[in-house]
Design an enzyme around this catalytic site. Structure first.
Site, PDB file in Angstrom:
ATOM      1  N   ASP A 282       0.813  -1.218   0.000  1.00 18.97           N
ATOM      2  CA  ASP A 282       0.000   0.000   0.000  1.00 18.97           C
ATOM      3  C   ASP A 282       0.847   1.267   0.000  1.00 18.97           C
ATOM      4  OD1 ASP A 282      -2.484  -1.391   0.101  1.00 18.97           O
ATOM      5  OD2 ASP A 282      -2.151  -1.775   2.227  1.00 18.97           O
ATOM      6  N   ASP A 283       2.143   1.145  -0.156  1.00 20.01           N
ATOM      7  CA  ASP A 283       3.025   2.306  -0.100  1.00 20.01           C
ATOM      8  C   ASP A 283       2.811   3.225  -1.301  1.00 20.01           C
ATOM      9  OD1 ASP A 283       5.589   3.535   1.164  1.00 20.01           O
ATOM     10  OD2 ASP A 283       6.048   3.376  -0.966  1.00 20.01           O
TER      11      ASP A 283
END
Length: 328
Positions: A282-283
């Site tokens: 999810d970065d």
């Protein structure tokens, strides 16, 4: 000044971490230390990566050399790290009498070895990446780059918490405030070299103490203190997480802690525990990197990232790190 006629003596040590079957050796001439580096290592690429952190408080870069304070137990020192040809790193102790402590010398060697991730064989990663649409350009552009780690668990957790939902520049500002308010420094040649605050340092404080020092939101201050108390009490240790030998189990343990979600957990497992399949999917930086490499108009969906990363098994951590390098 080192006596260049003094021979180096080798010491062979076991290396803890996700690759706990590995060992490493360092050479010691009574003054300097020397670490042999793998073929797939470039000091220049790692130095260039470190230089992108323009407000870093925990190391100094000058004329191709890295200067850093390192704590080993109750002993502190400052070292200069530089390339020696293609095959070695030379570690020089700064402005100190001969360092006779075997514990300090071994600890410094371990720290530098871990920091540069010298125990990981990157050949399989490069072989995989050469045929991967997302990675093939990155491994050519940044060949020899290592996943520069954060060996201390509390430091890694703090950096993950501080970096939540803010831009990288502001995260470095908060880190510097935190270090210079609650850490300690060693002075050499009129310059201060800072050491990150220990969990024990922060465990005795309150969230209000941190908030008064400008450490962003009260909630983040609570998370930093809570985690410090867990680590200081021995309820959370690097060894416990390593013993899981499973990224999902280690993530499960970390996300039980207030303030640590999946992104922070995987960041810690990637940068501190060296779990090869840690994957902060999810970065935002990873999304921007993929968008850049593929020339997309919008960031990819999670489902699309899972498709693109299907061939990265046990190299998710390194793949992420190399893709980040396109941005910083």
């Amino acid at each position: 000044m080192k006596n260049t006629n003094e021979p180096f003596e080798s010491s062979h040590l076991s290396q803890s971490g996700s690759n706990s079957n590995l060992s490493f050796s360092y050479e010691n001439d009574g003054s300097d230390l020397r670490l042999r580096v793998p073929t797939e290592f470039s000091f220049e690429e790692n130095y260039n990566h470190l230089s992108t952190a323009t407000n870093e408080s925990l190391y100094t870069l000058r004329e191709g050399r890295i200067y850093k304070a390192i704590a080993v137990g109750e002993e502190d020192t400052v070292v200069e790290i530089a390339a020696e040809g293609e095959h070695y790193l030379r570690i020089r102790f700064i402005e100190e009498p001969p360092v006779d402590s075997p514990t300090l010398r071994e600890g410094v060697a371990r720290y530098v070895h871990d920091w540069f991730d010298l125990g990981t064989d990157l050949k399989p990663f490069y072989e995989m990446a050469a045929g991967d649409p997302l990675l093939k350009e990155a491994v050519v552009s940044f060949y020899g780059l290592r996943n520069m780690g954060i060996p201390d668990l509390y430091e890694a957790v703090c950096w993950g918490i501080l970096g939540q939902q803010i831009n990288l520049g502001f995260a470095y500002t908060l880190k510097r405030r935190f270090v210079e308010k609650f850490g300690r420094f060693i002075e050499r040649g009129g310059e201060r070299y800072w050491l990150f605050p220990t969990a024990e340092d922060i465990a005795v404080l309150t969230p209000e103490d941190l908030s008064a020092a400008g450490m962003t939101t009260v909630k983040k201050c609570e998370y930093l203190v809570d985690t410090a108390r867990l680590i200081a009490s021995g309820e959370l240790t690097k060894e416990q997480l390593l013993q899981t030998r499973d990224v999902k189990q280690a993530e499960k343990r970390l996300v039980q802690i207030r303030g640590i979600g999946p992104w922070t957990a995987h960041y810690v497992l990637m940068r501190c525990l060296r779990m090869p399949d840690a994957f902060p999917i999810d970065d935002v930086g990873l999304h921007h990197s993929i968008r850049h490499v593929l020339g997309l108009d919008a960031k990819p969906s999670k489902e699309r990232i899972l498709e693109l990363s299907a061939g990265w098994t046990l190299w998710e951590s390194y793949a992420t790190f190399y893709l980040w390098r396109f941005l910083y």
